[in-house]
Design an enzyme around this catalytic site. Structure first.
Site, PDB file in Angstrom:
ATOM      1  N   GLY A 243      67.760  58.486  45.867  1.00 59.20           N
ATOM      2  CA  GLY A 243      66.715  57.747  46.568  1.00 59.20           C
ATOM      3  C   GLY A 243      65.330  57.772  45.971  1.00 59.20           C
ATOM      4  N   GLU A 277      71.984  63.270  43.975  1.00 56.72           N
ATOM      5  CA  GLU A 277      72.729  62.076  43.538  1.00 56.72           C
ATOM      6  C   GLU A 277      71.789  60.974  43.076  1.00 56.72           C
ATOM      7  OE1 GLU A 277      74.854  60.801  47.016  1.00 56.72           O
ATOM      8  OE2 GLU A 277      75.967  62.657  47.220  1.00 56.72           O
ATOM      9  N   GLY A 279      70.265  57.829  41.141  1.00 62.63           N
ATOM     10  CA  GLY A 279      70.763  56.669  40.409  1.00 62.63           C
ATOM     11  C   GLY A 279      69.601  55.975  39.719  1.00 62.63           C
ATOM     12  N   ARG A 316      68.026  41.380  42.298  1.00 65.47           N
ATOM     13  CA  ARG A 316      67.081  42.129  43.134  1.00 65.47           C
ATOM     14  C   ARG A 316      65.929  41.275  43.687  1.00 65.47           C
ATOM     15  NH1 ARG A 316      64.439  46.001  42.254  1.00 65.47           N
ATOM     16  NH2 ARG A 316      65.054  47.201  44.073  1.00 65.47           N
ATOM     17  N   TYR A 320      66.078  41.276  47.648  1.00 68.42           N
ATOM     18  CA  TYR A 320      65.130  42.198  48.295  1.00 68.42           C
ATOM     19  C   TYR A 320      63.685  41.751  48.162  1.00 68.42           C
ATOM     20  CZ  TYR A 320      69.164  45.219  47.198  1.00 68.42           C
ATOM     21  OH  TYR A 320      70.408  45.756  47.042  1.00 68.42           O
ATOM     22  N   CYS A 346      71.809  26.939  41.166  1.00 67.80           N
ATOM     23  CA  CYS A 346      71.558  25.965  42.231  1.00 67.80           C
ATOM     24  C   CYS A 346      71.290  26.647  43.563  1.00 67.80           C
ATOM     25  CB  CYS A 346      72.740  25.021  42.337  1.00 67.80           C
ATOM     26  SG  CYS A 346      73.017  24.173  40.787  1.00 67.80           S
ATOM     27  N   GLU A 347      70.220  27.383  43.642  1.00 66.35           N
ATOM     28  CA  GLU A 347      69.776  28.065  44.860  1.00 66.35           C
ATOM     29  C   GLU A 347      68.263  28.107  44.797  1.00 66.35           C
ATOM     30  OE1 GLU A 347      71.472  29.883  47.337  1.00 66.35           O
ATOM     31  OE2 GLU A 347      73.492  29.919  46.494  1.00 66.35           O
ATOM     32  N   TYR A 375      70.781  48.788  39.084  1.00 63.38           N
ATOM     33  CA  TYR A 375      71.131  47.698  39.998  1.00 63.38           C
ATOM     34  C   TYR A 375      70.779  46.341  39.388  1.00 63.38           C
ATOM     35  CZ  TYR A 375      71.236  51.812  42.983  1.00 63.38           C
ATOM     36  OH  TYR A 375      71.497  53.055  43.489  1.00 63.38           O
TER      37      TYR A 375
HETATM   38  N1  LLP Z   1      73.969  58.447  46.931  1.00 61.14           N
HETATM   39  C1  LLP Z   1      74.418  57.550  47.833  1.00 61.14           C
HETATM   40  C2  LLP Z   1      75.366  57.985  48.849  1.00 61.14           C
HETATM   41  C3  LLP Z   1      73.964  56.223  47.778  1.00 61.14           C
HETATM   42  O1  LLP Z   1      74.393  55.341  48.673  1.00 61.14           O
HETATM   43  C4  LLP Z   1      73.053  55.839  46.770  1.00 61.14           C
HETATM   44  C5  LLP Z   1      72.565  54.456  46.672  1.00 61.14           C
HETATM   45  C6  LLP Z   1      72.629  56.801  45.843  1.00 61.14           C
HETATM   46  C7  LLP Z   1      73.100  58.105  45.956  1.00 61.14           C
HETATM   47  C8  LLP Z   1      71.678  56.498  44.714  1.00 61.14           C
HETATM   48  O2  LLP Z   1      70.428  56.131  45.200  1.00 61.14           O
HETATM   49  P1  LLP Z   1      69.207  55.887  44.183  1.00 61.14           P
HETATM   50  O3  LLP Z   1      68.838  57.208  43.563  1.00 61.14           O
HETATM   51  O4  LLP Z   1      69.655  54.916  43.181  1.00 61.14           O
HETATM   52  O5  LLP Z   1      68.134  55.348  45.053  1.00 61.14           O
HETATM   53  N2  LLP Z   1      70.981  47.762  45.218  1.00 61.14           N
HETATM   54  C9  LLP Z   1      69.789  48.390  45.756  1.00 61.14           C
HETATM   55  C10 LLP Z   1      69.944  49.886  45.894  1.00 61.14           C
HETATM   56  C11 LLP Z   1      71.133  50.303  46.743  1.00 61.14           C
HETATM   57  C12 LLP Z   1      71.299  51.792  46.823  1.00 61.14           C
HETATM   58  C13 LLP Z   1      72.608  52.147  47.433  1.00 61.14           C
HETATM   59  N3  LLP Z   1      72.899  53.542  47.492  1.00 61.14           N
HETATM   60  C14 LLP Z   1      68.602  48.012  44.882  1.00 61.14           C
HETATM   61  O6  LLP Z   1      68.774  47.271  43.918  1.00 61.14           O
HETATM   62  O7  LLP Z   1      67.476  48.410  45.166  1.00 61.14           O
END
Ligand code: LLP
Length: 413
Positions: A243, A277, A279, A316, A320, A346-347, A375
């Site tokens: 997150g 975790e 990402g 994105r 969003y 076409c959007e 993402y």
């Molecule tokens: N752990 C779990 C259980 C998750 O659902 C997620 C992301 C992460 C870790 C990793 O989160 P991060 O560190 O990346 O914030 N597509 C969206 C983001 C969706 C995130 C979904 N879950 C975007 O482009 O902003």
């Protein structure tokens, strides 16, 4: 950690001019910096220290952010594990030689086939998100004569400031279970012959740019774990999820060190192992989407710059209302013009930037859409019969194709 930079008026990734790559491989393409990727992985490893063998310390890369096999492999080589959310991501993590003991499986809807695959691989733990899922897992483990290590994802009801689609930690969301239910589930697992409770997990949302909600969530997990310990159930580790936000528009994201320190402190103090975790904060800043201008046009009071990348390549902005910095690959001193950068799809929602000041652009000029490593490709599609772009990894003055551009034949599969 800033691979994208100008030399004279040319935008580079590490030591290669993006215009040179564009001429070689065509546009659009995703490009990632290997040095920045390593540096960000290293920042996590340094911030949390290494496993002492007793209490686990694991950075489980959230594979959903960017599931290119070469990226997962490099993060694995840097010592990271994986957080997977489907059978497909589990396959990718194993394929990238991530040790099963460093893989955890999250997600609200694991199917029986996915649970079997996780038990086959003997991963560290399956994090369950409902009573029904716990029952399904227990039945499958019993049928296999195996004991499954489980975590429960608790929903701590912590509100965070981010886009509502990526805020996950409120009781109104589908994720996790309320604390009282998590306690009941862990108690049930403790007395079940085929389940072993090892963890409590939370993930309060994504692109969060404040530390306090994370610290609050970590403390929340510790308090619950202590209550369980008092009842004789000692968990191995607490998982604070991912997150951490990155700097898309504002420069307001906490550093990896600040986030890690804030969540590790209460968990370490209570003697639990730590799992994170991340990402986006690992891969987001290391990647860009490079596109070429196809046409420009004036309509009403707008100037549109039509590019060969669109929402099928980077969803994105559309999904969003997300802001990504856009830098011209060839810098210019000319007075900027305010334009909408749009794709060919076409959007009406197919835009990459709105009301953005950019130097005057001509067909053939290249633009780099930054902070696109997370993402980006991962959410790309074949909508409108579009081919997914290639992905390239730059290291010093070389680049490698880590996924080729799709060909029309892919549209038949
Ligand atoms: N752990 C779990 C259980 C998750 O659902 C997620 C992301 C992460 C870790 C990793 O989160 P991060 O560190 O990346 O914030 N597509 C969206 C983001 C969706 C995130 C979904 N879950 C975007 O482009 O902003």
């Amino acid at each position: 950690m800033n691979a994208f930079h100008y030399q004279q008026d040319q935008l580079y990734c590490e030591e290669i001019a993006l215009a040179d790559i564009a001429r070689d491989v065509g546009t659009p393409f995703y490009v990632y910096s290997e040095s920045d990727l390593r540096a960000r992985a290293q920042a996590y490893v340094t911030a949390v220290g290494s496993d002492d063998g007793k209490t686990p310390t694991l950075i489980c890369y959230a594979v959903k952010a960017n599931s290119n096999p070469a990226i997962i492999r490099r993060l694995g080589a840097a010592g990271l594990g994986a957080d997977v959310t489907s059978g497909g991501e589990l396959f990718l993590a194993l394929h990238a030689d991530i040790a099963p003991s460093k893989i955890i499986f999250s997600g609200v809807g694991k199917t029986a086939a996915e649970i079997h695959a996780a038990l086959d691989a003997n991963i560290r733990a399956i994090h369950v998100e409902s009573e029904m899922e716990l029952e399904a897992l227990a039945a499958i483990a019993a049928q296999r004569g195996q004991t499954a290590a489980i975590g429960v994802r608790v929903n701590p009801n912590i509100s965070v400031e981010t886009h509502p689609y990526i805020s996950t930690g409120l009781h109104a969301h589908k994720f996790g279970v309320t604390p009282d239910r998590a306690m009941t589930m862990l108690h049930q697992a403790a007395i079940h012959p085929h389940l072993r409770p090892v963890s409590l997990a939370a993930h309060i949302g994504s692109q969060i740019t404040a530390v306090p909600p994370f610290a609050q969530s970590a403390q929340f997990l510790v308090d619950m774990a202590q209550e369980l310990a008092a009842a004789g159930i000692r968990l191995d580790y607490l998982d604070v999820g991912g997150g951490l936000g990155i700097n898309y528009a504002a420069q307001d994201a906490p550093t990896i060190q600040e986030w890690a320190a804030a969540v590790a402190a209460p968990i370490r103090a209570a003697g639990y192992g730590l799992v994170m975790e991340p990402g986006r904060s690992l891969v987001g800043p290391v990647g860009a989407l490079v596109t070429a201008v196809t046409y420009t046009k004036q309509q009403g009071d707008k100037t549109f710059v039509i590019t060969d990348a669109g929402m099928s390549d980077l969803l994105r902005p559309t999904l969003y209302n997300a802001y990504h910095p856009i830098w011209p690959v060839q810098a210019s001193d000319a007075a900027p013009v305010t334009v909408d950068v749009v794709g060919p799809i076409c959007e009406t929602g197919d835009w990459l930037a709105r009301e953005r000041p950019l130097p005057p652009l001509q067909p053939g000029n290249y633009l780099a859409i930054l902070q696109a490593g997370a993402y980006g490709y991962a959410m790309s599609s074949n909508y409108n019969g579009r081919l997914r772009p290639p992905e390239l990894l730059v290291h010093n003055n070389e680049y490698h194709l880590i996924r080729p551009r799709q060909q029309y034949e892919h549209l038949l599969m």
